[in-house]
Scaffold this motif. Structure first.
Motif, PDB file in Angstrom:
ATOM      1  N   CYS A 182      44.982  84.505 -25.041  1.00 43.71           N
ATOM      2  CA  CYS A 182      46.286  83.902 -25.356  1.00 43.71           C
ATOM      3  C   CYS A 182      47.438  84.855 -25.025  1.00 43.71           C
ATOM      4  O   CYS A 182      47.401  86.030 -25.382  1.00 43.71           O
ATOM      5  CB  CYS A 182      46.316  83.539 -26.839  1.00 43.71           C
ATOM      6  SG  CYS A 182      47.923  82.995 -27.416  1.00 43.71           S
ATOM      7  N   THR A 183      48.453  84.330 -24.340  1.00 44.57           N
ATOM      8  CA  THR A 183      49.628  85.149 -23.997  1.00 44.57           C
ATOM      9  C   THR A 183      50.831  84.797 -24.879  1.00 44.57           C
ATOM     10  O   THR A 183      51.952  85.214 -24.604  1.00 44.57           O
ATOM     11  CB  THR A 183      50.019  84.923 -22.524  1.00 44.57           C
ATOM     12  OG1 THR A 183      50.181  83.513 -22.322  1.00 44.57           O
ATOM     13  CG2 THR A 183      48.970  85.470 -21.575  1.00 44.57           C
ATOM     14  N   CYS A 191      47.430  74.432 -22.199  1.00 46.38           N
ATOM     15  CA  CYS A 191      47.295  75.901 -22.235  1.00 46.38           C
ATOM     16  C   CYS A 191      47.102  76.475 -20.823  1.00 46.38           C
ATOM     17  O   CYS A 191      46.110  76.182 -20.157  1.00 46.38           O
ATOM     18  CB  CYS A 191      46.115  76.306 -23.116  1.00 46.38           C
ATOM     19  SG  CYS A 191      45.881  78.097 -23.111  1.00 46.38           S
ATOM     20  N   CYS A 210      52.443  81.984 -25.190  1.00 50.89           N
ATOM     21  CA  CYS A 210      53.496  81.201 -24.525  1.00 50.89           C
ATOM     22  C   CYS A 210      54.038  80.118 -25.460  1.00 50.89           C
ATOM     23  O   CYS A 210      55.094  79.549 -25.214  1.00 50.89           O
ATOM     24  CB  CYS A 210      52.968  80.577 -23.235  1.00 50.89           C
ATOM     25  SG  CYS A 210      51.808  79.214 -23.528  1.00 50.89           S
ATOM     26  N   LEU A 211      53.298  79.800 -26.513  1.00 49.37           N
ATOM     27  CA  LEU A 211      53.688  78.858 -27.577  1.00 49.37           C
ATOM     28  C   LEU A 211      53.632  77.389 -27.157  1.00 49.37           C
ATOM     29  O   LEU A 211      54.007  76.499 -27.932  1.00 49.37           O
ATOM     30  CB  LEU A 211      55.089  79.188 -28.141  1.00 49.37           C
ATOM     31  CG  LEU A 211      55.348  80.643 -28.536  1.00 49.37           C
ATOM     32  CD1 LEU A 211      56.784  80.814 -29.028  1.00 49.37           C
ATOM     33  CD2 LEU A 211      54.384  81.118 -29.616  1.00 49.37           C
ATOM     34  N   MET A 257      46.326  79.378 -19.965  1.00 50.72           N
ATOM     35  CA  MET A 257      45.323  80.447 -19.925  1.00 50.72           C
ATOM     36  C   MET A 257      43.905  79.928 -20.189  1.00 50.72           C
ATOM     37  O   MET A 257      42.972  80.723 -20.297  1.00 50.72           O
ATOM     38  CB  MET A 257      45.660  81.521 -20.978  1.00 50.72           C
ATOM     39  CG  MET A 257      47.032  82.147 -20.847  1.00 50.72           C
ATOM     40  SD  MET A 257      47.355  82.790 -19.189  1.00 50.72           S
ATOM     41  CE  MET A 257      46.167  84.110 -19.105  1.00 50.72           C
ATOM     42  N   CYS A 303      51.163  75.342 -26.747  1.00 48.89           N
ATOM     43  CA  CYS A 303      50.249  74.508 -27.541  1.00 48.89           C
ATOM     44  C   CYS A 303      50.922  74.038 -28.832  1.00 48.89           C
ATOM     45  O   CYS A 303      50.783  72.878 -29.228  1.00 48.89           O
ATOM     46  CB  CYS A 303      48.964  75.264 -27.852  1.00 48.89           C
ATOM     47  SG  CYS A 303      49.231  76.876 -28.607  1.00 48.89           S
TER      48      CYS A 303
HETATM   49  S1  SF4 Z   1      50.127  80.123 -27.063  1.00 48.82           S
HETATM   50 FE1  SF4 Z   1      48.711  78.402 -26.953  1.00 48.82          FE
HETATM   51  S2  SF4 Z   1      49.104  77.504 -24.952  1.00 48.82           S
HETATM   52 FE2  SF4 Z   1      49.990  79.555 -24.882  1.00 48.82          FE
HETATM   53  S3  SF4 Z   1      48.358  80.863 -24.098  1.00 48.82           S
HETATM   54 FE3  SF4 Z   1      48.177  80.916 -26.309  1.00 48.82          FE
HETATM   55  S4  SF4 Z   1      46.679  79.346 -26.817  1.00 48.82           S
HETATM   56 FE4  SF4 Z   1      47.401  78.943 -24.728  1.00 48.82          FE
END
Ligand code: SF4
Ligand code: SF4
Length: 303
Positions: A88-89, A69, A91-92, A71, A94
């Motif tokens: 969380c942004t 991750c 970004c997928l 972030m 994880c």
């Molecule tokens: S999608 Fe998952 S990896 Fe991406 S920022 Fe959110 S929690 Fe972190």
């Protein structure tokens, strides 16, 4: 844009559906909706972008998501894996590394060809049952260019097409889509505009206007989600039936409220917004069904 390049954001393709129009159908669920119905049972359908959903029981605390991750939004402890959603942004990453599906992605960009391959595999079932393909959501008209192309392809393949819509779209868009649609499942949540706004975030003027114009052009079923304490009074049900009579729909489908989607809010890191204090008994549903029937309309429960 060529068909191969055009992509739609889809959160589910449901085969062998018997609740979204006549016969056995494949229902394509488009992601993104302009309304925010407080009782929505598919909250993952609302946002027009891919999201992560969590399934805590599947987590083996391997730590892969925490490591990747960017972030630092994920922490693993004895209690399990936690995601700070405000950091969380989406970004997928994880979900991409999670080995067990404890974090998964809701929403996939698909081409027309990819969708057609899936819906085309059950042609025989459609033919034998009088079924076909239903485009639902979310609100399919929020991705109308993709949906228009998909409907055209279905018609070229000789498939029966249905569109499940909340009707909140400019008429010139809806009109284009209707040309390739055999049946419209038109959702009406409330006749009163300010009540409609309270329940969904938007008024209903455009919707009622579109319902009238739609039913004048295409075979239409009026779909009425029956929400306890919101739109289930005898008086309001009579008003819905009056509208159905006036615009001449083929039938009214009552869709009784259920809480099957409640757990999904938690999986999305959201709070369930509908505070339901009342229940819908079979007796109550049958009574309202009778009110509509007594006004000379065909009415079904559940489809
Ligand atoms: S999608 Fe998952 S990896 Fe991406 S920022 Fe959110 S929690 Fe972190
Ligand atoms: S990657 Fe998946 S299984 Fe591993 S800790 Fe994260 S959520 Fe749990």
């Amino acid at each position: 844009m060529k068909n191969q390049e055009q992509k739609g954001l889809i959160f589910n393709i449901q085969r062998f559906s018997i609740h979204d129009g006549p016969g056995i159908r494949t229902t394509v669920f488009m992601k993104g909706c302009p309304l925010r119905c407080r009782w929505c049972s598919n909250p993952e359908s609302q946002n027009p972008y891919p999201e992560i959903m969590t399934y805590d029981v599947k987590c083996i605390r391997c730590g892969k998501c925490e490591q990747i991750c960017p972030m630092n939004a994920i922490t693993i402890s004895q209690k399990g894996r936690k995601i700070a959603r405000t950091q969380c942004t989406l970004c997928l990453k994880c979900a991409e590394v999670c080995p067990t599906g404890a974090i998964s992605i809701s929403g996939k960009y698909m081409t027309i060809e990819e969708v057609m391959k899936e819906v085309g595999s059950d042609k025989l079932f459609y033919q034998n049952s009088g079924g076909g393909v239903t485009i639902s959501g979310g609100e399919p008209l929020s991705q109308w260019e993709f949906v228009l192309q998909l409907l055209k392809e279905c018609k070229q393949e000789g498939l029966h097409t249905a569109l499940d819509t909340c009707g909140y779209a400019p008429w010139h868009i809806l009109e284009k889509v209707l040309e390739h649609t055999d049946l419209i499942l038109f959702d009406i949540k409330h006749i009163n505009s300010s009540q409609h706004r309270k329940g969904t975030g938007k008024g209903n003027r455009l919707i009622l206007d579109n319902a009238k114009r739609t039913a004048a052009k295409v075979r239409t079923w009026l779909r009425f989600p029956l929400i306890p304490g919101y739109n289930d009074s005898d008086e309001h049900v009579r008003e819905v039936a009056e509208l159905a009579t006036k615009i001449r729909v083929e039938k009214v489908s009552i869709l009784p409220y259920h809480e099957w989607g409640k757990a999904k809010y938690e999986k999305l890191g959201r709070r369930y917004p509908f505070k339901n204090t009342q229940t819908l008994s079979d007796w109550h549903i049958q009574k309202l069904q009778k009110i509509i029937e007594n006004m000379g309309l065909k009415v079904t429960v559940g489809n």
